[in-house]
Write an enzyme that holds these catalytic residues in place. Structure first.
Site, PDB file in Angstrom:
ATOM      1  N   ASP A  23       8.580 -95.824 -20.823  1.00  0.00           N
ATOM      2  CA  ASP A  23       9.472 -96.978 -20.747  1.00  0.00           C
ATOM      3  C   ASP A  23       8.691 -98.220 -21.179  1.00  0.00           C
ATOM      4  O   ASP A  23       7.507 -98.359 -20.884  1.00  0.00           O
ATOM      5  CB  ASP A  23       9.996 -97.149 -19.318  1.00  0.00           C
ATOM      6  CG  ASP A  23      11.117 -98.173 -19.227  1.00  0.00           C
ATOM      7  OD1 ASP A  23      11.782 -98.428 -20.251  1.00  0.00           O
ATOM      8  OD2 ASP A  23      11.342 -98.711 -18.125  1.00  0.00           O
ATOM      9  N   HIS A  75       9.122-100.309 -11.747  1.00  0.00           N
ATOM     10  CA  HIS A  75       9.961 -99.166 -11.384  1.00  0.00           C
ATOM     11  C   HIS A  75       9.905 -98.947  -9.874  1.00  0.00           C
ATOM     12  O   HIS A  75       8.827 -98.715  -9.319  1.00  0.00           O
ATOM     13  CB  HIS A  75       9.479 -97.892 -12.076  1.00  0.00           C
ATOM     14  CG  HIS A  75       9.721 -97.887 -13.553  1.00  0.00           C
ATOM     15  ND1 HIS A  75       9.136 -96.973 -14.396  1.00  0.00           N
ATOM     16  CD2 HIS A  75      10.486 -98.675 -14.341  1.00  0.00           C
ATOM     17  CE1 HIS A  75       9.525 -97.200 -15.630  1.00  0.00           C
ATOM     18  NE2 HIS A  75      10.337 -98.232 -15.625  1.00  0.00           N
ATOM     19  N   SER A 131       4.866 -99.579 -13.958  1.00  0.00           N
ATOM     20  CA  SER A 131       5.421 -98.487 -13.154  1.00  0.00           C
ATOM     21  C   SER A 131       4.349 -98.006 -12.185  1.00  0.00           C
ATOM     22  O   SER A 131       3.853 -98.795 -11.387  1.00  0.00           O
ATOM     23  CB  SER A 131       5.915 -97.370 -14.078  1.00  0.00           C
ATOM     24  OG  SER A 131       6.521 -96.334 -13.349  1.00  0.00           O
TER      25      SER A 131
END
Length: 335
Positions: free
Chosen positions: A131, A39, A12
């Protein structure tokens, strides 16, 4: 003997730099396919394939729905689509967001674990919140290999740190500089086939619901977890609580999924949104009450006084809310 030839990578914040380094140091004859979720905003174009193509020696492209998985190739998730692994090919879906992201890392890791079991190597790099933790759990449950960037080495240590704290038996915790050589060693070293753990029903369910499988959505009797007291921030439905070891997660009927930390961050944002709405309403009430008081000054002093009092009360309340907004914790932001 079994080859580990499916590498799934999740990252991310700070991920472009980390992925650029990783790809740059992978050999052109890599004996595995690399499948990446970073992401990204659903409203912007992704230039990651172009960036990674310039950095390394392997072909890089955005994954296409139904595309065959080829060793020595790198596949990147498209914005606003979850990227899943099926037997021999890739699948794109616009199922519900997980941890507020689409693409999300957990669906990629989970689908790879479900399909390829011991052949999977999952790599979790820099990023905010958590995540990828549940996905790594799925990989370990199916006897795959879990590699996590050392938090001290990551630009944003949250994702690696959460994985280390919650996933048992992570195989390698490494600085970014050591990950490419470790991957090469793993894919070039066949391993003995071990008895595979069967795909748990919960993993099967979550793999289906991310694809908006109607049977999974409507299946009330076999839904994993138990109803919680919380509502889904995205659709308002009841969140079901899932406990996996030390990890607490939530998923609603339509598939929105949250870790506890992401849910808390989302609720904080929803509270702030509500405060801004309340502030606007109070300011408008104060303005209208003041205007009505001015109109009644000559005709009705008592009514004018009442409107002035309402304007004053609304102003006082809006000042309190403004003070609360000024103290919002910046650490509740999410990427």
């Amino acid at each position: 003997m079994l080859e580990q030839n499916i590498i799934v990578v999740g990252t991310s914040a700070g991920g472009v730099e980390a992925l650029t380094y990783l790809v740059k140091h992978l050999p052109p004859d890599l004996n595995a396919a690399v499948i990446i979720v970073l992401h990204v905003s659903s409203h912007s174009k992704s230039f990651l394939p172009e960036i990674l193509s310039r950095a390394g020696n392997l072909p890089v492209s955005h994954a296409q729905d139904g595309e065959a998985i080829v060793r020595g190739s790198i596949y990147v998730a498209l914005p606003d689509y979850h990227l899943l692994v099926e037997k021999g090919y890739l699948r794109l879906t616009r199922g519900a967001k997980e941890n507020r992201c689409r693409p999300a890392i957990d669906p990629l890791f989970r689908s790879a674990a479900r399909t390829y079991g011991q052949q999977v190597i999952a790599v979790l790099l820099t990023g905010l919140l958590d995540d990828g933790t549940a996905g790594l759990m799925a990989v370990k449950m199916r006897r795959g290999v879990a590699i996590v960037q050392n938090p001290d080495d990551a630009l944003y240590p949250d994702m690696p740190r959460n994985a280390i704290e919650n996933v048992e038996d992570i195989d390698h915790i490494l600085p970014l500089s050591d990950i490419p050589s470790t991957l090469v060693a793993l894919v070039n070293t066949p391993m003995e086939v071990q008895p595979e753990n069967p795909v748990p029903s919960e993993m099967e369910f979550e793999s289906k619901i991310v694809q908006l499988d109607l049977e999974a959505v409507e299946d009330e009797g076999n839904r994993p977890g138990k109803p919680s007291t919380f509502g889904c921030p995205d659709c308002g439905g009841i969140l079901w609580e899932l406990n996996e070891g030390n990890l607490l997660r939530f998923r609603c009927r339509t598939g929105h999924a949250y870790s506890a930390e992401t849910l808390l961050a989302t609720q904080s944002e929803k509270v702030e949104d509500a405060l801004w709405i309340a502030l606007r309403a109070l300011e408008e009430k104060a303005s209208l009450s003041h205007r009505m008081a001015s109109r009644m000054e000559v005709r009705n002093q008592a009514l004018a006084a009442r409107f002035k009092e309402e304007a004053h009360s609304a102003k006082e309340s809006s000042a309190i809310i403004r003070e609360v907004l000024l103290k919002v914790n910046p650490n509740t932001d999410v990427d």
